[in-house]
Design an enzyme around this catalytic site. Structure first.
Site, PDB file in Angstrom:
ATOM      1  N   SER A 157       0.824  -1.473  -0.148  1.00 41.84           N
ATOM      2  CA  SER A 157      -0.528   0.004   0.073  1.00 41.84           C
ATOM      3  C   SER A 157       1.074   1.612  -0.672  1.00 41.84           C
ATOM      4  O   SER A 157       2.263   1.579  -1.259  1.00 41.84           O
ATOM      5  CB  SER A 157      -0.674  -0.104   1.144  1.00 41.84           C
ATOM      6  OG  SER A 157      -1.809   0.779   1.030  1.00 41.84           O
ATOM      7  N   ARG A 227     -12.445   7.094   8.289  1.00 40.40           N
ATOM      8  CA  ARG A 227     -11.853   5.216   8.373  1.00 40.40           C
ATOM      9  C   ARG A 227     -12.960   4.680   8.236  1.00 40.40           C
ATOM     10  O   ARG A 227     -12.647   3.863   7.302  1.00 40.40           O
ATOM     11  CB  ARG A 227     -11.824   5.098   9.726  1.00 40.40           C
ATOM     12  CG  ARG A 227     -10.948   3.583   9.916  1.00 40.40           C
ATOM     13  CD  ARG A 227      -9.581   3.419   9.823  1.00 40.40           C
ATOM     14  NE  ARG A 227      -9.264   2.967   9.804  1.00 40.40           N
ATOM     15  CZ  ARG A 227      -7.482   1.614   9.536  1.00 40.40           C
ATOM     16  NH1 ARG A 227      -6.973   2.816   8.611  1.00 40.40           N
ATOM     17  NH2 ARG A 227      -7.093   1.005  10.211  1.00 40.40           N
ATOM     18  N   ASP A 320      -8.460  -7.393  -4.560  1.00 41.51           N
ATOM     19  CA  ASP A 320      -8.124  -5.889  -4.393  1.00 41.51           C
ATOM     20  C   ASP A 320      -8.871  -4.779  -5.088  1.00 41.51           C
ATOM     21  O   ASP A 320      -8.949  -4.715  -6.450  1.00 41.51           O
ATOM     22  CB  ASP A 320      -6.840  -5.479  -3.612  1.00 41.51           C
ATOM     23  CG  ASP A 320      -6.106  -4.235  -4.239  1.00 41.51           C
ATOM     24  OD1 ASP A 320      -6.817  -3.276  -2.926  1.00 41.51           O
ATOM     25  OD2 ASP A 320      -4.381  -3.691  -3.282  1.00 41.51           O
ATOM     26  N   HIS A 350      -7.801  -5.193  -0.035  1.00 39.53           N
ATOM     27  CA  HIS A 350      -6.441  -4.941  -0.675  1.00 39.53           C
ATOM     28  C   HIS A 350      -6.026  -5.334   1.175  1.00 39.53           C
ATOM     29  O   HIS A 350      -4.348  -5.383   0.931  1.00 39.53           O
ATOM     30  CB  HIS A 350      -6.820  -3.179   0.127  1.00 39.53           C
ATOM     31  CG  HIS A 350      -4.766  -2.621   0.269  1.00 39.53           C
ATOM     32  ND1 HIS A 350      -4.932  -2.130  -1.121  1.00 39.53           N
ATOM     33  CD2 HIS A 350      -4.871  -1.257   0.665  1.00 39.53           C
ATOM     34  CE1 HIS A 350      -3.174  -1.276  -1.147  1.00 39.53           C
ATOM     35  NE2 HIS A 350      -4.136  -0.853   0.141  1.00 39.53           N
ATOM     36  N   ASP A 351      -6.799  -5.449   1.732  1.00 31.70           N
ATOM     37  CA  ASP A 351      -5.907  -5.227   2.934  1.00 31.70           C
ATOM     38  C   ASP A 351      -5.129  -6.991   3.340  1.00 31.70           C
ATOM     39  O   ASP A 351      -4.843  -7.742   4.064  1.00 31.70           O
ATOM     40  CB  ASP A 351      -6.689  -6.033   4.898  1.00 31.70           C
ATOM     41  CG  ASP A 351      -6.754  -4.012   5.369  1.00 31.70           C
ATOM     42  OD1 ASP A 351      -6.313  -3.366   4.668  1.00 31.70           O
ATOM     43  OD2 ASP A 351      -7.481  -4.510   6.054  1.00 31.70           O
TER      44      ASP A 351
END
Length: 379
Positions: A157, A227, A320, A350-351
């Site tokens: 990232s 967030r 992702d 993505h994580d």
């Protein structure tokens, strides 16, 4: 002050946080930040030749604490636990893993919440920084430790963007790189989602134009909302639907003012971030992501990547949606030192670069193998 002017300092004890003074930094914009300090942690011993360092680069809200339990100076457990240690992918019986907290961050390195020379928080006076500025600060911190060449840089990232700038901008200082879940430049989709997160923070009355640090009020509502939005882009769509579907949260009824299960989950993610992160740093680092472009001033993306001589491993995550595989494919196609895209199968979006530790660990081992071979060629 240049890198060579900074007096040599020492690495902290294993797992402890050390603060490295790097003096003044002139940014890509021409602005100058005085008295820059970069927080570092390390695992493993530095070799006598100082040539076994693996630099681990964190993502947006990460820090230097990659492994181990929570403790003084790091309120949460390591964010990449199991990646570094004896017999781990970064085997600390051989390698010395060094992790920095990024310039602009809030876990020890100089950022908006740090005190400027006048004794007041930088706040709104903290200048916009780029990914290149972050890497310049890391290079300066390592030079202050007497480390002028590293075996490898590893990151995903925003950490992947930093690793990319390392191998393109400092090819004589790094022998190999692992670029995970990243692209050559920010996309319209990324900029769109990220500027919306910034807008949420700045719309909070407690933002106070960025000068809130000594007022007793902080833009908590704005940071929570940012967030929540960001976390949606970090996770996989199938994963979220499998976990939450359209279910209510417990006995709550959304038609009567209650919450959905996924809504409660995202609220929890927002609340967790408040306890460990500064809104000013969130804005500054997100703006750095928005301006990410490895081709800026280098003749464009293709020219910049084709000119990079450093051997690299490029990895992407199947699900992702923030940094889709096409972005890593571009890197793999254009970087001469890449032997093809490595694809990690994951439902975690993505994580996945944080969750799929076994698959990512294998990519780290491949990267360190490249570092070994490159080191032999350079000797």
């Amino acid at each position: 002050m240049t890198i060579s002017d900074v007096p040599t300092q020492t690495l902290p004890a294993e797992g402890e946080i050390g603060l490295i003074d790097v003096g003044s930094l002139q940014l890509e914009s021409g602005a100058v930040i005085d008295d820059v300090c970069i927080a570092v942690q390390r695992w493993g011993k530095l070799s006598p030749a100082r040539d076994n360092v693996v630099v681990v680069l964190h993502a947006l809200t990460g820090d230097s604490h990659i492994t181990g339990p929570a403790g003084p100076g790091h309120p949460t457990p390591g964010w990449w636990d199991g990646v570094a240690g004896p017999s781990a992918p970064i085997d600390t019986t051989r390698w010395c893993a060094v992790a920095t907290n990024v310039l602009g961050g809030c876990r020890g390195s100089t950022g908006p919440s740090s005190l400027a020379r006048d004794g007041k928080p930088w706040g709104s006076r903290f200048p916009l920084i780029s990914i290149r500025d972050q890497v310049q600060a890391d290079v300066a911190a390592l030079a202050a430790l007497g480390i002028t060449e590293v075996a490898a840089v590893v990151g995903g990232s925003m950490g992947g963007a930093r690793a990319l700038e390392w191998v393109v901008g400092y090819p004589d200082r790094v022998r190999a790189g692992l670029l995970l879940a990243v692209g050559a430049r920010a996309t319209a989709d990324q900029i769109g989602t990220q500027t919306t997160q910034i807008a949420a923070i700045k719309a909070d009355p407690d933002w106070q134009s960025g000068d809130y640090h000594e007022t007793g009020r902080a833009p908590d509502a704005g940071l929570r909302l940012a967030r929540r939005f960001a976390h949606l882009t970090y996770r996989g769509e199938i994963e979220l639907d499998t976990r939450f579907a359209n279910h209510n949260q417990g006995n709550e009824d959304p038609t009567a003012g209650g919450r959905y299960a996924v809504q409660s989950y995202l609220e929890h993610q927002g609340d967790k971030l408040l306890s460990r992160f500064d809104a000013g740093s969130y804005v500054i680092l997100t703006e750095a992501l928005n301006s990410h472009d490895v081709g800026r001033g280098r003749g464009g993306v293709s020219a910049a990547l084709r000119a990079c001589p450093v051997p690299v491993v490029v990895g992407g995550i199947t699900s992702d949606r923030l940094y889709p595989l096409r972005l890593q494919q571009e890197l793999a196609d254009l970087l001469p030192g890449c032997a093809g895209l490595r694809v990690v199968e994951s439902v975690y979006g993505h994580d996945g670069f944080l969750v799929e530790t076994e698959a990512v660990g294998e990519l780290i081992r491949q990267t360190l193998g490249l570092a070994d071979r490159e080191g032999a060629c350079r000797r």
